[in-house]
Design a protein around this motif. Structure first.
Motif, mmCIF file in Angstrom:
data_model
loop_
_atom_site.group_PDB
_atom_site.id
_atom_site.type_symbol
_atom_site.label_atom_id
_atom_site.label_comp_id
_atom_site.label_asym_id
_atom_site.label_seq_id
_atom_site.Cartn_x
_atom_site.Cartn_y
_atom_site.Cartn_z
ATOM 1 N N VAL A 158 64.730 41.640 37.849
ATOM 2 C CA VAL A 158 64.438 42.726 38.532
ATOM 3 C C VAL A 158 65.631 43.415 37.803
ATOM 4 O O VAL A 158 66.523 43.410 38.217
ATOM 5 C CB VAL A 158 64.666 42.606 39.758
ATOM 6 N N SER A 159 65.280 44.284 36.716
ATOM 7 C CA SER A 159 66.492 44.925 35.995
ATOM 8 C C SER A 159 66.514 46.486 35.959
ATOM 9 O O SER A 159 67.367 47.020 35.455
ATOM 10 C CB SER A 159 66.268 44.494 34.406
ATOM 11 N N LEU A 160 65.476 46.986 36.451
ATOM 12 C CA LEU A 160 65.457 48.580 36.459
ATOM 13 C C LEU A 160 65.088 48.840 35.241
ATOM 14 O O LEU A 160 65.513 50.221 34.954
ATOM 15 C CB LEU A 160 66.421 49.239 37.223
ATOM 16 N N GLY A 161 64.778 48.250 34.258
ATOM 17 C CA GLY A 161 64.855 48.431 33.165
ATOM 18 C C GLY A 161 66.059 48.588 32.177
ATOM 19 O O GLY A 161 66.123 49.248 31.011
ATOM 20 N N ALA A 162 67.148 48.078 32.548
ATOM 21 C CA ALA A 162 68.421 48.694 32.223
ATOM 22 C C ALA A 162 68.981 47.596 31.286
ATOM 23 O O ALA A 162 70.283 47.809 30.874
ATOM 24 C CB ALA A 162 69.389 48.699 33.300
ATOM 25 N N LEU A 163 68.344 46.432 31.001
ATOM 26 C CA LEU A 163 68.798 45.625 30.053
ATOM 27 C C LEU A 163 68.018 45.491 29.034
ATOM 28 O O LEU A 163 68.667 44.796 27.572
ATOM 29 C CB LEU A 163 68.742 43.960 30.656
ATOM 30 N N GLY A 164 67.116 46.128 28.808
ATOM 31 C CA GLY A 164 66.358 45.868 27.454
ATOM 32 C C GLY A 164 64.893 46.117 27.799
ATOM 33 O O GLY A 164 64.356 46.355 28.861
ATOM 34 N N VAL A 165 63.946 46.078 26.566
ATOM 35 C CA VAL A 165 62.650 46.344 26.788
ATOM 36 C C VAL A 165 61.759 44.962 26.888
ATOM 37 O O VAL A 165 62.099 43.812 25.944
ATOM 38 C CB VAL A 165 61.919 46.836 25.501
ATOM 39 N N LEU A 166 61.236 44.665 27.882
ATOM 40 C CA LEU A 166 60.211 43.393 28.233
ATOM 41 C C LEU A 166 59.156 43.196 27.371
ATOM 42 O O LEU A 166 58.547 44.432 27.499
ATOM 43 C CB LEU A 166 60.133 43.247 29.624
ATOM 44 N N CYS A 167 59.481 42.452 26.373
ATOM 45 C CA CYS A 167 58.210 42.724 25.514
ATOM 46 C C CYS A 167 57.078 41.511 25.636
ATOM 47 O O CYS A 167 55.929 41.374 25.424
ATOM 48 C CB CYS A 167 58.579 42.503 23.940
ATOM 49 N N GLU A 168 57.619 40.584 26.461
ATOM 50 C CA GLU A 168 56.723 39.439 27.004
ATOM 51 C C GLU A 168 57.127 38.971 28.128
ATOM 52 O O GLU A 168 58.431 38.684 28.553
ATOM 53 C CB GLU A 168 56.640 38.212 25.794
ATOM 54 N N LEU A 169 56.372 38.365 28.942
ATOM 55 C CA LEU A 169 56.659 37.819 30.369
ATOM 56 C C LEU A 169 55.613 36.732 30.633
ATOM 57 O O LEU A 169 54.738 36.533 30.290
ATOM 58 C CB LEU A 169 56.420 38.845 31.629
ATOM 59 N N THR A 170 56.494 35.467 31.099
ATOM 60 C CA THR A 170 55.630 34.295 31.596
ATOM 61 C C THR A 170 55.467 34.127 32.946
ATOM 62 O O THR A 170 56.711 34.405 33.542
ATOM 63 C CB THR A 170 55.968 33.084 30.727
ATOM 64 N N LEU A 171 54.347 34.037 33.481
ATOM 65 C CA LEU A 171 54.443 34.178 35.143
ATOM 66 C C LEU A 171 53.583 32.588 35.455
ATOM 67 O O LEU A 171 52.799 32.258 34.712
ATOM 68 C CB LEU A 171 53.289 35.264 35.343
ATOM 69 N N ASP A 172 54.164 32.255 36.743
ATOM 70 C CA ASP A 172 53.472 31.183 37.434
ATOM 71 C C ASP A 172 52.009 31.570 37.680
ATOM 72 O O ASP A 172 51.980 32.585 38.470
ATOM 73 C CB ASP A 172 54.235 30.702 38.549
ATOM 74 N N ILE A 173 51.035 30.558 37.616
ATOM 75 C CA ILE A 173 49.925 30.840 38.267
ATOM 76 C C ILE A 173 49.206 29.589 39.051
ATOM 77 O O ILE A 173 49.996 28.450 38.889
ATOM 78 C CB ILE A 173 48.735 31.241 36.946
ATOM 79 N N VAL A 174 48.340 29.847 39.789
ATOM 80 C CA VAL A 174 47.810 28.813 40.632
ATOM 81 C C VAL A 174 46.353 28.790 40.642
ATOM 82 O O VAL A 174 45.642 29.714 40.174
ATOM 83 C CB VAL A 174 48.072 29.117 42.140
ATOM 84 N N PRO A 175 45.818 27.620 41.089
ATOM 85 C CA PRO A 175 44.066 27.495 40.845
ATOM 86 C C PRO A 175 43.637 28.741 41.729
ATOM 87 O O PRO A 175 44.084 29.173 42.667
ATOM 88 C CB PRO A 175 44.072 26.076 41.592
ATOM 89 N N SER A 176 42.498 29.277 40.959
ATOM 90 C CA SER A 176 41.697 30.259 41.599
ATOM 91 C C SER A 176 41.503 29.956 42.941
ATOM 92 O O SER A 176 41.152 28.824 43.353
ATOM 93 C CB SER A 176 40.740 30.620 40.918
ATOM 94 N N PHE A 177 41.177 31.174 44.068
ATOM 95 C CA PHE A 177 41.022 30.791 45.138
ATOM 96 C C PHE A 177 40.262 32.217 45.790
ATOM 97 O O PHE A 177 40.232 33.021 45.128
ATOM 98 C CB PHE A 177 42.275 30.668 46.256
#
Ligand SMILES: Cc1cc2nc3c(=O)[nH]c(=O)nc-3n(C[C@H](O)[C@H](O)[C@H](O)COP(=O)(O)OP(=O)(O)OC[C@H]3O[C@@H](n4cnc5c(N)ncnc54)[C@H](O)[C@@H]3O)c2cc1C
Length: 416
Positions: A158-177
């Motif tokens: 949670v950077s308010l965009g103040a540290l750099g440009v996020l070019c990729e994010l990896t997210l946790d996922i769960v089985p569909s529900f």
């Protein structure tokens, strides 16, 4: 007339001298390297100047969409321009889900993450808490990778965009529900205050909507897991809606996700507004303040007592619960919270007067403001609400000593 980009609500005309749309990571890195000051514009759904700059504004919508599901690791990697509307159908087709989403799908994942955007649910944390890794284009144009567990990670998400440009994010996922969504109408505020925990914990995600007029909550949106069984006919005496509801009572509920308890895929129920449809009112302003979960009943009573000072400026208000996390600038940092959201009519002066009235009513509860919405709390007060701001400042000084990614909003709020 400024013909440059504006935010979704139209109240901010971005002051950027240059607007660039890189198509590759290499182009993005080169732009960052060559620019003095850089901000990213996601989908522009923020209501203040958090995304603004008078220098280089980078828009990532032309980046090639990269959505890579890793079933074994239970993660998905997305590029910095992808939206939840891009991601959700792909995840669903692969048999996976996100644990939670915001009210609408048309926001970028990066923009949501850096502002601590959230949905509702006693056990659901804000959307940034699903991030397990980030790749950040830093001031010298190099890509910095950080993963959950790394020393700087909790400060950098949670950077308010103040540290750099996020070019990729990896997210946790769960089985569909599957989820069933039901709307119930008209619950006395006194009943809400007395039964608050039972109400908010009765399903996977619960939202309370009210115009703060009279003594009732207008609508209760209950999003229950499909496996939770048949929905009840009433909630503490609130009756089930018999027509499709919109959070703003006079608006068309057909823009919203399916209701009436019909079980369906997570991404067709957890958003309030359906993929591809208009969200909310369109012409509006928004604010949101977060209080400790334990203070919520008293905060509701305080808002009810002050409602005549702000309800005239209001389209609708929403209460949602967000579970605690460890991200330094998160609105739920180390405390379970209740968010009090306000969708204001698009008239600036009455809206700001109403924001001040809400801030005064909630002052005894030390509310944290939503970074992407309107607030008037001075920086010195904001500093007391987010205990890790000075750690974040140190991190920003280390990663971006010249302040390439700091705009006026961030500087005034966190660095003045
Ligand atoms: C109709 C509506 C409904 C909403 N519902 C919710 C809700 O349910 N819950 C909630 O919490 N909020 C909600 N919001 C607020 C919204 O989630 C935030 O404004 C969020 O930041 C929007 O994402 P965006 O892509 O539009 O970001 P923008 O507004 O474009 O940008 C927000 C910030 O993210 C930064 N940013 C964007 N992309 C990047 C990147 N790749 N790298 C680094 N920084 C980046 C920008 O510089 C800026 O500082 C809502 C807003 C609207 C208009």
């Amino acid at each position: 007339m400024n013909a440059g980009p504006r935010n979704w609500a139209g109240n901010i005309a971005f002051a950027a001298r240059t607007v660039v749309r890189p198509r590759t990571f290499a182009e993005l890195q080169d732009i960052v390297r060559r620019s003095d000051k850089v901000r990213v514009l996601g989908s522009g759904h923020s209501f203040n100047t958090i995304a603004d700059t008078d220098d280089t504004l980078v828009i990532l919508s032309d980046l090639e969409r990269r959505i890579k599901v890793n079933p074994a690791a239970r993660t998905v990697s997305v590029d910095g321009g992808a939206t939840y509307a891009d991601l959700a159908p792909v995840l669903y087709a692969a048999g996976f889900a996100l644990p939670n989403v915001a009210s609408l799908p048309n926001i970028t994942i990066a923009g949501a993450v850096v502002t601590a955007t959230h949905g509702s649910g006693d056990a659901n944390r804000n959307l940034a808490a699903a991030v397990s890794g980030i790749k950040l284009v830093t001031a010298n144009g190099e890509i910095l990778s950080l993963s959950r567990g790394d020393t700087d990670f909790d400060g950098a998400v949670v950077s308010l965009g103040a540290l750099g440009v996020l070019c990729e994010l990896t997210l946790d996922i769960v089985p569909s529900f599957h989820v069933r969504q039901n709307v119930y109408l008209d619950l006395p505020i006194a009943t809400v205050v007395e039964n608050f925990d039972a109400l908010m914990s009765r399903a996977y995600s619960v939202s309370l909507f009210t115009r703060w007029q009279g003594a009732t909550i207008d609508q209760i949106w209950v999003k229950a897991l499909g496996s939770a069984g048949e929905p009840p006919v009433d909630v503490l005496g609130a009756r089930a809606a018999t027509r499709a509801c919109h959070p703003i009572p006079d608006m068309d509920g057909t823009n919203c996700t399916a209701q009436f308890g019909v079980a369906g895929p997570w991404h067709e129920r957890l958003f309030h507004f359906a993929i591809g449809n208009t969200a909310s009112a369109g012409a509006e302003l928004q604010s949101e303040f977060f209080v400790r979960r334990a203070d919520a009943p008293a905060a509701i009573a305080a808002l009810h007592a002050a409602q005549e000072q702000f309800s005239g400026a209001l389209f609708i208000s929403e209460m949602r619960s967000v579970a605690a996390d460890t991200l330094w600038l998160s609105s739920a940092y180390e405390q379970d919270t209740i968010g009090f959201h306000f969708t204001w009519r698009p008239d600036w002066e009455p809206a700001i007067a109403a924001v001040k009235a809400v801030e005064a009513a909630l002052a005894p509860f030390d509310p944290r403001p939503h970074w992407a919405k309107l607030f008037t709390l001075p920086p010195a007060v904001v500093e007391t609400r987010f205990q890790r701001i000075s750690d974040f400042r140190n991190l920003a000084q280390r990663l971006d000593p010249a302040g390439k990614f700091r705009n006026r909003f961030v500087t005034d709020l966190l660095f003045s």
